[in-house]
Design an enzyme around this catalytic site. Structure first.
Site, PDB file in Angstrom:
ATOM      1  N   GLY A   1      28.959  39.411  53.521  1.00 39.10           N
ATOM      2  CA  GLY A   1      29.732  39.857  54.671  1.00 39.10           C
ATOM      3  C   GLY A   1      30.236  38.711  55.518  1.00 39.10           C
ATOM      4  N   ASN A   2      29.644  37.510  55.358  1.00 39.09           N
ATOM      5  CA  ASN A   2      30.151  36.321  56.043  1.00 39.09           C
ATOM      6  C   ASN A   2      31.361  35.723  55.324  1.00 39.09           C
ATOM      7  OD1 ASN A   2      26.944  35.691  57.140  1.00 39.09           O
ATOM      8  ND2 ASN A   2      28.663  35.353  58.540  1.00 39.09           N
ATOM      9  N   SER A   3      31.636  36.174  54.111  1.00 42.71           N
ATOM     10  CA  SER A   3      32.741  35.632  53.336  1.00 42.71           C
ATOM     11  C   SER A   3      34.032  35.643  54.134  1.00 42.71           C
ATOM     12  CB  SER A   3      32.960  36.458  52.070  1.00 42.71           C
ATOM     13  OG  SER A   3      31.858  36.399  51.220  1.00 42.71           O
TER      14      SER A   3
ATOM     15  N   GLY B   1      50.529  15.371  36.054  1.00 39.98           N
ATOM     16  CA  GLY B   1      50.650  15.437  34.612  1.00 39.98           C
ATOM     17  C   GLY B   1      49.697  14.536  33.861  1.00 39.98           C
ATOM     18  N   VAL B   2      48.470  14.427  34.360  1.00 38.89           N
ATOM     19  CA  VAL B   2      47.459  13.641  33.653  1.00 38.89           C
ATOM     20  C   VAL B   2      46.160  14.428  33.589  1.00 38.89           C
ATOM     21  CG1 VAL B   2      48.390  11.417  34.384  1.00 38.89           C
ATOM     22  CG2 VAL B   2      46.567  12.476  35.717  1.00 38.89           C
TER      23      VAL B   2
ATOM     24  N   ASP C   1      40.304  30.345  46.709  1.00 35.38           N
ATOM     25  CA  ASP C   1      39.700  31.557  47.257  1.00 35.38           C
ATOM     26  C   ASP C   1      40.092  31.775  48.717  1.00 35.38           C
ATOM     27  OD1 ASP C   1      38.311  33.915  47.100  1.00 35.38           O
ATOM     28  OD2 ASP C   1      36.369  33.036  47.527  1.00 35.38           O
TER      29      ASP C   1
ATOM     30  N   HIS D   1      38.498  36.663  47.561  1.00 35.25           N
ATOM     31  CA  HIS D   1      37.639  37.648  46.903  1.00 35.25           C
ATOM     32  C   HIS D   1      37.272  38.818  47.816  1.00 35.25           C
ATOM     33  CE1 HIS D   1      34.134  35.307  48.623  1.00 35.25           C
ATOM     34  NE2 HIS D   1      33.638  36.520  48.717  1.00 35.25           N
TER      35      HIS D   1
END
Length: 461
Positions: A199-201, A257-258, A127, A97
């Protein structure tokens, strides 16, 4: 930083071994060693109309005179975040992001230099994103992923990043919880009380050995600022995703596939389990790995490739982390009997949900009965249309739920009961007969077809 409800998205990728002792001298030595590998990330995006121009102020407006001044200048959106270098060639890890939809990406080093960077690959599901600094021959300071599985609640951790644009900021705290789920598909966040803000992202969460055990990603906040609950993506998840992005430019997740759901305490009681554990299969993709392995709706998956399954979330994550083509041993409980199966993991593709077909309209007399807080009726073409019942559903229709009964919140009008206690329900009479065999206070396990998806619920009479 994005905010969803009270959860502000500031994502964290985890790594590293846990530290044993609090350094009495503080964190200065760690900061000196690690901060050169932590970078600030800024992006620019051109937005506006299709021509890239700002709209004109309306004629007669006091601001009309500025139309000529602005001319064709594009509108620029800037984003600030953090990242960290994991390879001396200039490979940077951050959050998706932070760089999503960016036209330009720049990385600022601790020595003040700002260098352009290019996108290597990104994964919106976790992310995560990987960048490459566009520099010809320089060797950059780098840090390494550690083992987030070794991190324990109470261990000291530090974050270095770019909160509110103040680069080179260090904050410290302890791990306050593990395995947090905030609604994502593969959530397994490390929770800490390290101060994390906008800003720490994308910045690193370090243990006291200097290993990256997490990527700072989310905070829980009613105000949008830190209140001491932050979430980081564990390195055990991040390192695998980052490796695939570097090698392929995309992720290559495993596929079983479950669709499954958690086994509740009431479900465990209804089928004679000593405690709730595992994930109960509620649907299987035809022709998929699970179907080929022999898994059936109603099976309870207890282990997957030697890992114990606590709930459906763990099963989904383990399947996604499996290598494509890998054979995995799956231990299940089928109608109370243990069974071992082997599945060959496929590659996850885009999901294509199919809408239910619309049955023909027909009228018919409706016969109803009430039991377990449920009003039940036979399925017929008219009721199928009215309640939008999936064309594959067969059994007995729920047309109403007593809001004061135990069924409230578990069953819905339009659900179709296909099995009760693993016994197939053919018609209204057979369903009522089965349910009349339960005393007041006893629990029955229902297999419901809800829009083509199976849902298991334990309902007390």
């Amino acid at each position: 930083m994005r905010v969803l409800a009270v959860i502000s998205l500031i994502l964290v990728v985890a790594a590293g071994a846990h530290a044993q002792h609090f350094p009495t001298e503080g964190f200065a030595d760690l900061n000196d060693r690690l901060s050169p590998a932590v970078v600030n990330i800024s992006t620019a995006q051109r937005i506006g109309d299709e021509g890239g121009n700002l709209p004109d102020f309306p004629e007669g407006s006091p601001l009309e005179r500025f139309n000529e001044f602005f001319g064709d200048a594009p509108r620029i959106a800037n984003s600030l975040g953090s990242g960290f270098i994991i390879d001396p060639s200039g490979i940077v890890v951050t959050n998706n992001h932070v760089i999503e939809d960016a036209d330009e990406i720049e990385v600022t080093l601790t020595d003040g230099r700002t260098l352009p960077a290019e996108l290597v690959g990104r994964d919106p599901v976790t992310d995560l994103a990987v960048l490459r600094i566009l520099s010809t021959s320089e060797n950059f300071p780098a840090v390494a992923f550690g083992d987030s599985d070794a991190a324990r609640v109470g261990d000291w951790v530090i974050a270095i990043g770019n909160p509110f644009g103040f680069g080179g900021s260090l904050t410290a705290g302890v791990i306050s919880a593990r395995g947090r789920d905030v609604g994502g598909r593969y959530d397994d966040y490390i929770q800490s009380d390290v101060s994390i803000n906008t800003g720490n992202s994308g910045g690193p969460l370090f243990n006291l050995d200097g290993d990256v055990i997490g990527i700072n990603t989310l905070i829980y906040s009613p105000t949008g600022a830190s209140v001491g609950i932050s979430f980081s993506i564990p390195s055990t998840i991040a390192e695998r995703v980052v490796g695939q992005l570097i090698e392929y430019g995309e992720t290559r997740r495993g596929y079983l596939g479950v669709s499954a759901q958690r086994v509740t305490s009431e479900m465990a009681e209804s089928i004679g389990m000593s405690r709730p554990r595992g994930a109960i299969v509620r649907s299987i993709v035809a022709g998929g790995p699970a179907a080929q392995a022999g898994l059936q709706v109603g099976d309870i998956v207890l282990t997957f490739d030697t890992f114990e399954i606590a709930d459906d979330r763990v099963l989904s994550r383990l399947a996604a982390e499996s290598e494509v083509g890998q054979q995995v041993r799956i231990e299940i409980l089928r109608r109370g009997e243990p069974l071992t199966l082997t599945a060959t993991i496929a590659r996850l593709a885009e999901e294509r949900p199919d809408g239910p077909a619309r049955p023909a309209e027909t009228s018919s007399e409706v016969v109803e009965d009430q039991i377990f807080g449920l009003t039940l009726a036979e399925l017929n073409p008219a009721s199928r249309r009215r309640y939008r019942v999936h064309p594959d559903a067969e059994g007995v229709l729920i047309v109403a739920v007593d809001p004061l009964s135990d069924a409230a919140g578990k069953a819905r009008a339009g659900d179709v009961i296909e099995e009760i206690a693993y016994t197939r329900v053919e018609d209204l009479a057979s369903a009522v007969e089965l349910l009349n065999g339960y005393e007041d206070g006893e629990v029955a396990l229902f297999q419901l077809n809800r829009g083509g998806q199976f849902v298991f619920q334990s309902i007390r009479r």
